[in-house]
Design a protein around this motif. Structure first.
Motif, PDB file in Angstrom:
ATOM      1  N   ASN A   1       0.849  -1.226   0.035  1.00 38.34           N
ATOM      2  CA  ASN A   1       0.062   0.007   0.038  1.00 38.34           C
ATOM      3  C   ASN A   1       0.954   1.242  -0.002  1.00 38.34           C
ATOM      4  O   ASN A   1       0.782   2.107  -1.002  1.00 38.34           O
ATOM      5  CB  ASN A   1      -0.866  -0.068   1.282  1.00 38.34           C
ATOM      6  CG  ASN A   1      -2.103  -0.483   1.038  1.00 38.34           C
ATOM      7  OD1 ASN A   1      -2.478  -1.679   0.805  1.00 38.34           O
ATOM      8  ND2 ASN A   1      -3.441   0.483   0.920  1.00 38.34           N
TER       9      ASN A   1
ATOM     10  N   PHE B   1       3.284   1.594  -3.051  1.00 36.11           N
ATOM     11  CA  PHE B   1       2.388   2.213  -4.456  1.00 36.11           C
ATOM     12  C   PHE B   1       2.274   3.675  -4.161  1.00 36.11           C
ATOM     13  O   PHE B   1       2.308   4.412  -5.147  1.00 36.11           O
ATOM     14  CB  PHE B   1       1.196   1.369  -4.683  1.00 36.11           C
ATOM     15  CG  PHE B   1       1.497  -0.073  -5.145  1.00 36.11           C
ATOM     16  CD1 PHE B   1       2.521  -0.360  -5.784  1.00 36.11           C
ATOM     17  CD2 PHE B   1       0.484  -0.929  -4.743  1.00 36.11           C
ATOM     18  CE1 PHE B   1       2.617  -1.811  -6.554  1.00 36.11           C
ATOM     19  CE2 PHE B   1       0.688  -2.474  -5.400  1.00 36.11           C
ATOM     20  CZ  PHE B   1       1.686  -2.657  -5.808  1.00 36.11           C
ATOM     21  N   GLN B   2       2.000   4.002  -3.006  1.00 33.41           N
ATOM     22  CA  GLN B   2       1.623   5.473  -2.800  1.00 33.41           C
ATOM     23  C   GLN B   2       2.978   6.184  -3.112  1.00 33.41           C
ATOM     24  O   GLN B   2       3.091   7.338  -3.703  1.00 33.41           O
ATOM     25  CB  GLN B   2       1.402   5.869  -1.395  1.00 33.41           C
ATOM     26  CG  GLN B   2       0.060   5.418  -0.951  1.00 33.41           C
ATOM     27  CD  GLN B   2      -0.313   5.515   0.479  1.00 33.41           C
ATOM     28  OE1 GLN B   2       0.117   6.383   1.097  1.00 33.41           O
ATOM     29  NE2 GLN B   2      -0.878   4.428   1.132  1.00 33.41           N
TER      30      GLN B   2
ATOM     31  N   GLN C   1      -4.044   7.527  -0.473  1.00 35.98           N
ATOM     32  CA  GLN C   1      -4.292   6.516   0.266  1.00 35.98           C
ATOM     33  C   GLN C   1      -5.691   5.816  -0.238  1.00 35.98           C
ATOM     34  O   GLN C   1      -5.876   4.859   0.025  1.00 35.98           O
ATOM     35  CB  GLN C   1      -4.465   7.034   1.563  1.00 35.98           C
ATOM     36  CG  GLN C   1      -3.094   7.566   2.399  1.00 35.98           C
ATOM     37  CD  GLN C   1      -3.426   7.900   3.823  1.00 35.98           C
ATOM     38  OE1 GLN C   1      -3.833   7.093   4.759  1.00 35.98           O
ATOM     39  NE2 GLN C   1      -2.846   9.083   4.042  1.00 35.98           N
TER      40      GLN C   1
ATOM     41  N   SER D   1      -5.013   3.712  -2.828  1.00 41.07           N
ATOM     42  CA  SER D   1      -4.130   2.405  -2.569  1.00 41.07           C
ATOM     43  C   SER D   1      -5.124   1.416  -1.837  1.00 41.07           C
ATOM     44  O   SER D   1      -4.738   0.334  -1.626  1.00 41.07           O
ATOM     45  CB  SER D   1      -3.073   2.938  -1.350  1.00 41.07           C
ATOM     46  OG  SER D   1      -3.589   3.168  -0.406  1.00 41.07           O
TER      47      SER D   1
ATOM     48  N   PHE E   1      -0.311  -0.055 -11.811  1.00 38.69           N
ATOM     49  CA  PHE E   1      -1.147  -0.386 -10.698  1.00 38.69           C
ATOM     50  C   PHE E   1      -2.274  -1.021 -11.332  1.00 38.69           C
ATOM     51  O   PHE E   1      -2.715  -2.130 -10.445  1.00 38.69           O
ATOM     52  CB  PHE E   1      -1.548   0.954 -10.099  1.00 38.69           C
ATOM     53  CG  PHE E   1      -2.446   0.867  -8.766  1.00 38.69           C
ATOM     54  CD1 PHE E   1      -1.825   0.241  -7.827  1.00 38.69           C
ATOM     55  CD2 PHE E   1      -3.753   1.293  -8.820  1.00 38.69           C
ATOM     56  CE1 PHE E   1      -2.330   0.106  -6.569  1.00 38.69           C
ATOM     57  CE2 PHE E   1      -4.298   1.549  -7.493  1.00 38.69           C
ATOM     58  CZ  PHE E   1      -3.632   0.561  -6.300  1.00 38.69           C
TER      59      PHE E   1
END
Length: 414
Positions: free
Chosen positions: A33, A36-37, A44, A47, A101
């Motif tokens: 999480n 990827f941010q 957020q 994610s 993503f």
């Protein structure tokens, strides 16, 4: 030792290894999480879609996996899950190559379909590898290895993923690209390694005979004419479904935004350090199971569930009001007291179910894990606008219901 006892022992060892495998996967997902941010420019809230893909897969795969286990055997159901798990890990290769993503979401969806299949078969199978009285003890003991896997996940992710950052101000385009390539390379390496281990476990299940039916437990000798759909006539099961849904929603959300919370409430704390605190929280999670499981020989599992969940209600309130190091301690404590919830709810909700209803009941309880797909998106939105403190406060009512279920709703009525 007779042949049947030997086969049961082998089955317990092999099935316990599955709890460890999906623990590693879950521990890594929460680190991903934040990863990827950092590297794929997502919020957020966005994610949280990783949890939607991951835990939404449980909802979709649970009934088909339960049908496979019922139609063929627990062994076939487990091998089906291992195959999907390996395929999902290998799909990480094209996702990392393109740094997409969307492709990551698809890969984690397939991977989680495999894990959902494993949980659909492994959880009820473990409760039936012996007498009904010790079902809570048995599944909590196996889940302790799940905690070990969850503990290793953030350590691996923190060292190989979050240690590579492009957040330094003034970084050039070339430096940002180099950081992205290094990060994606490490992600690919980890998941290909996991795929290799999963394939070896698949071969181990293929080569060994697992006991089924009356060879597993004397409980299976008590045949009945009930229909699987009759599982909904059991009040303690229906209330347990909701309890499992709300508990998983809380656990997954707490893990997904753990690093965000400690970074927001402790100025100057790096993401890599946050990942290590998360690994400590998962050690607490594992210790919670290890230390509490023996107590289930003396006290009812549902009573412990009620007490621990009530404590977590107050911890969520305190997390909203706290900052600094005490907030980290409270967050770690939250994981300790969550530790026995999933397996205890599972064992209590399926207690006294007729043989013909156990596999459908197990599938539905795995489907309820979809709570972990929904809540992180909602809390992610709260976090983006109001901060992570309010996000954790929103989990208090969920724990309150689980506490009520442990104390009152889990009582079996004729």
């Amino acid at each position: 030792m007779n042949t049947n006892a030997k086969n049961i022992k082998i089955a317990i060892i092999l099935v316990t290894s599955l709890f460890f495998l999906w623990g590693v996967s879950y521990g890594l997902v929460d680190v991903m999480n934040k990863n990827f941010q950092n590297h794929l420019h997502i919020t957020q809230h966005e994610s949280g879609f990783l949890q939607l893909a991951y835990f939404g897969a449980y909802f979709i795969i649970a009934l088909p996996a339960g049908y496979i286990a019922s139609r063929f055997s627990y062994k076939i159901g487990i091998m089906f899950g291992l195959a999907l798990y390996a395929i999902g890990c290998l799909l990480i290769i094209p996702a990392t190559n393109s740094a997409s993503f969307a492709l990551f979401l698809f890969a984690f969806f397939v991977l989680a379909c495999g894990i959902g299949s494993l949980e659909t078969s492994a959880n009820p199978y473990m409760t039936k590898l012996g007498d009904e009285k010790n079902a809570s003890f048995r599944i909590n003991a196996a889940q302790s290895f799940n905690g070990l896997g969850q503990f290793l996940g953030p350590i691996i992710g923190g060292a190989l993923f979050l240690s590579i950052t492009k957040q330094d101000e003034g970084a050039s385009a070339a430096q940002i690209e180099a950081a992205l390539l290094a990060n994606m390379g490490n992600v690919q390496l980890v998941y290909v390694g996991i795929a290799s281990i999963v394939i070896l476990i698949f071969i181990a299940f293929w080569l060994n005979k697992l006991p089924e039916g009356s060879a597993v437990s004397k409980d299976y000798e008590q045949k009945d004419d009930s229909k699987p759909i009759g599982v909904f006539r059991h009040r303690h099961f229906n209330l347990g479904l909701l309890a499992q849904f709300l508990y998983i929603a809380s656990q997954v959300t707490a893990g997904a935004f753990f690093i965000n919370y400690v970074s927001e409430h402790n100025q100057g704390l790096k993401d890599e350090q946050g990942a290590y605190f998360f690994s400590i929280a998962l050690v607490a999670f594992m210790l919670g199971r290890i230390l509490t499981t023996p107590l289930m020989k003396k006290f009812k599992g549902e009573s412990i569930l009620g007490l621990y969940s009530l404590i977590n209600v107050f911890i969520c309130i305190a997390l909203y009001l706290s900052s600094g190091f005490i907030s980290i301690v409270l967050l770690i404590a939250l994981f300790f007291f969550m530790s026995i919830s999933f397996p205890t709810i599972f064992a209590v909700a399926t207690k006294n179910l007729p043989f013909n209803q156990v596999k459908l009941g197990g599938s539905l309880l795995v489907m309820s894990i979809v709570g972990g797909a929904i809540m992180p998106i909602i809390v992610g939105l709260i976090n983006d606008h109001f901060g992570t403190g309010l996000g954790f406060l929103s989990l208090a009512p969920l724990f309150l219901y689980v506490a009520w279920y442990g104390f009152f709703g889990s009582r079996i009525r004729a």
